[in-house]
Motif scaffolding. Sequence first.
Motif, mmCIF file in Angstrom:
data_model
loop_
_atom_site.group_PDB
_atom_site.id
_atom_site.type_symbol
_atom_site.label_atom_id
_atom_site.label_comp_id
_atom_site.label_asym_id
_atom_site.label_seq_id
_atom_site.Cartn_x
_atom_site.Cartn_y
_atom_site.Cartn_z
ATOM 1 N N UNK A 63 108.372 -57.612 82.924
ATOM 2 C CA UNK A 63 108.861 -56.475 83.718
ATOM 3 C C UNK A 63 109.005 -55.184 82.940
ATOM 4 N N UNK A 64 109.449 -55.255 81.709
ATOM 5 C CA UNK A 64 109.709 -54.062 80.917
ATOM 6 C C UNK A 64 108.471 -53.404 80.346
ATOM 7 N N UNK A 65 107.295 -53.910 80.670
ATOM 8 C CA UNK A 65 106.069 -53.319 80.161
ATOM 9 C C UNK A 65 105.516 -54.034 78.949
ATOM 10 N N UNK A 66 106.177 -55.077 78.514
ATOM 11 C CA UNK A 66 105.700 -55.836 77.371
ATOM 12 C C UNK A 66 104.772 -56.958 77.788
ATOM 13 N N UNK A 67 104.372 -57.751 76.802
ATOM 14 C CA UNK A 67 103.473 -58.870 77.021
ATOM 15 C C UNK A 67 104.108 -60.124 76.426
ATOM 16 N N UNK A 68 104.008 -61.235 77.161
ATOM 17 C CA UNK A 68 104.577 -62.501 76.710
ATOM 18 C C UNK A 68 103.453 -63.501 76.480
ATOM 19 N N UNK A 69 103.547 -64.226 75.378
ATOM 20 C CA UNK A 69 102.625 -65.317 75.079
ATOM 21 C C UNK A 69 103.440 -66.604 75.138
ATOM 22 N N UNK A 70 103.061 -67.514 76.036
ATOM 23 C CA UNK A 70 103.765 -68.791 76.187
ATOM 24 C C UNK A 70 102.915 -69.919 75.639
ATOM 25 N N UNK A 71 103.528 -70.719 74.806
ATOM 26 C CA UNK A 71 102.891 -71.942 74.323
ATOM 27 C C UNK A 71 103.643 -73.122 74.913
ATOM 28 N N UNK A 72 103.209 -73.580 76.079
ATOM 29 C CA UNK A 72 103.915 -74.658 76.790
ATOM 30 C C UNK A 72 103.966 -75.939 75.959
ATOM 31 N N UNK A 73 102.900 -76.258 75.257
ATOM 32 C CA UNK A 73 102.822 -77.513 74.514
ATOM 33 C C UNK A 73 103.763 -77.536 73.310
ATOM 34 N N UNK A 74 104.154 -76.370 72.807
ATOM 35 C CA UNK A 74 105.085 -76.319 71.682
ATOM 36 C C UNK A 74 106.488 -75.900 72.121
ATOM 37 N N UNK A 75 106.619 -75.473 73.378
ATOM 38 C CA UNK A 75 107.932 -75.097 73.900
ATOM 39 C C UNK A 75 108.457 -73.796 73.327
ATOM 40 N N UNK A 76 107.565 -72.854 72.993
ATOM 41 C CA UNK A 76 107.975 -71.576 72.399
ATOM 42 C C UNK A 76 107.301 -70.416 73.126
ATOM 43 N N UNK A 77 107.858 -69.223 72.973
ATOM 44 C CA UNK A 77 107.260 -68.010 73.518
ATOM 45 C C UNK A 77 107.417 -66.881 72.524
ATOM 46 N N UNK A 78 106.504 -65.912 72.633
ATOM 47 C CA UNK A 78 106.531 -64.700 71.808
ATOM 48 C C UNK A 78 106.368 -63.524 72.756
ATOM 49 N N UNK A 79 107.093 -62.449 72.488
ATOM 50 C CA UNK A 79 107.028 -61.265 73.335
ATOM 51 C C UNK A 79 106.745 -60.043 72.477
ATOM 52 N N UNK A 80 105.836 -59.212 72.945
ATOM 53 C CA UNK A 80 105.560 -57.914 72.326
ATOM 54 C C UNK A 80 105.988 -56.842 73.320
ATOM 55 N N UNK A 81 106.923 -55.981 72.945
ATOM 56 C CA UNK A 81 107.430 -54.948 73.844
ATOM 57 C C UNK A 81 107.358 -53.596 73.158
ATOM 58 N N UNK A 82 107.092 -52.535 73.913
ATOM 59 C CA UNK A 82 107.044 -51.192 73.311
ATOM 60 C C UNK A 82 108.427 -50.764 72.832
ATOM 61 N N UNK A 83 108.451 -50.026 71.730
ATOM 62 C CA UNK A 83 109.726 -49.554 71.177
ATOM 63 C C UNK A 83 109.924 -48.064 71.358
ATOM 64 N N UNK A 84 108.939 -47.370 71.802
ATOM 65 C CA UNK A 84 109.036 -45.923 71.932
ATOM 66 C C UNK A 84 108.333 -45.207 70.796
ATOM 67 N N UNK A 85 108.147 -45.893 69.668
ATOM 68 C CA UNK A 85 107.428 -45.311 68.543
ATOM 69 C C UNK A 85 105.941 -45.593 68.678
ATOM 70 N N UNK A 86 105.133 -44.728 68.071
ATOM 71 C CA UNK A 86 103.686 -44.905 68.163
ATOM 72 C C UNK A 86 103.254 -46.072 67.286
ATOM 73 N N UNK A 87 102.443 -46.946 67.850
ATOM 74 C CA UNK A 87 101.886 -48.102 67.146
ATOM 75 C C UNK A 87 102.952 -49.053 66.606
ATOM 76 N N UNK A 88 104.090 -49.111 67.248
ATOM 77 C CA UNK A 88 105.145 -50.040 66.855
ATOM 78 C C UNK A 88 105.555 -50.846 68.075
ATOM 79 N N UNK A 89 105.928 -52.093 67.832
ATOM 80 C CA UNK A 89 106.335 -52.959 68.934
ATOM 81 C C UNK A 89 107.477 -53.856 68.477
ATOM 82 N N UNK A 90 108.295 -54.238 69.436
ATOM 83 C CA UNK A 90 109.374 -55.187 69.183
ATOM 84 C C UNK A 90 108.804 -56.580 69.413
ATOM 85 N N UNK A 91 108.824 -57.395 68.385
ATOM 86 C CA UNK A 91 108.308 -58.755 68.451
ATOM 87 C C UNK A 91 109.495 -59.699 68.521
#
Length: 161
Positions: free
Chosen positions: A26-54
């Motif tokens: 919803x916030x404009x980020x991207x989520x990567x789900x690994x169902x088989x390992x039970x984990x997720x990773x999210x990349x979200x914009x931080x407002x800075x150029x070429x920077x992301x909140x992981x």
Amino acid sequence: MYAQLRETADELAGILWREHTVYRERGGGVVIRGEHVGRWISLAPTGGKDRALLRAGRLLDGGTTAPARSETVVDLTAGTAELATICRRLLADVAAGADTAQGPSRAGRPEGKPGKRAARAARPGRPRTSRHTSLGSWFVLLCVAGVLGVWLYSVFGRSGY
């Protein structure tokens, strides 16, 4: 920014997991789900150029995501291999946190008092077979009835009704 995040997430997902799902949050980020390992990773914009909140977290039994256990700000201009290394470190932190939280020790738990529900669920206690009114409840009911009786007597008993 979303296109750059999506592209980076697709590359990271291919490196980290063979089976994965990439979707927009919803916030404009991207989520990567690994169902088989039970984990997720999210990349979200931080407002800075070429920077992301992981952020990284685990998946719960019903398929919902638990809150992020670890997070860091990354530079998207870094190579995919460097970002994958950072992701693996965060995922290792998540896995270590999940292992300590499942164990019986209190080492992985946050400081402070646990909630009442957690405390009740943790202690074995005797099983309840039925719900009868306890002796203490009967005593309280008798006291309330006595006070009510005294009040009724004081109001109607002396006036001669």
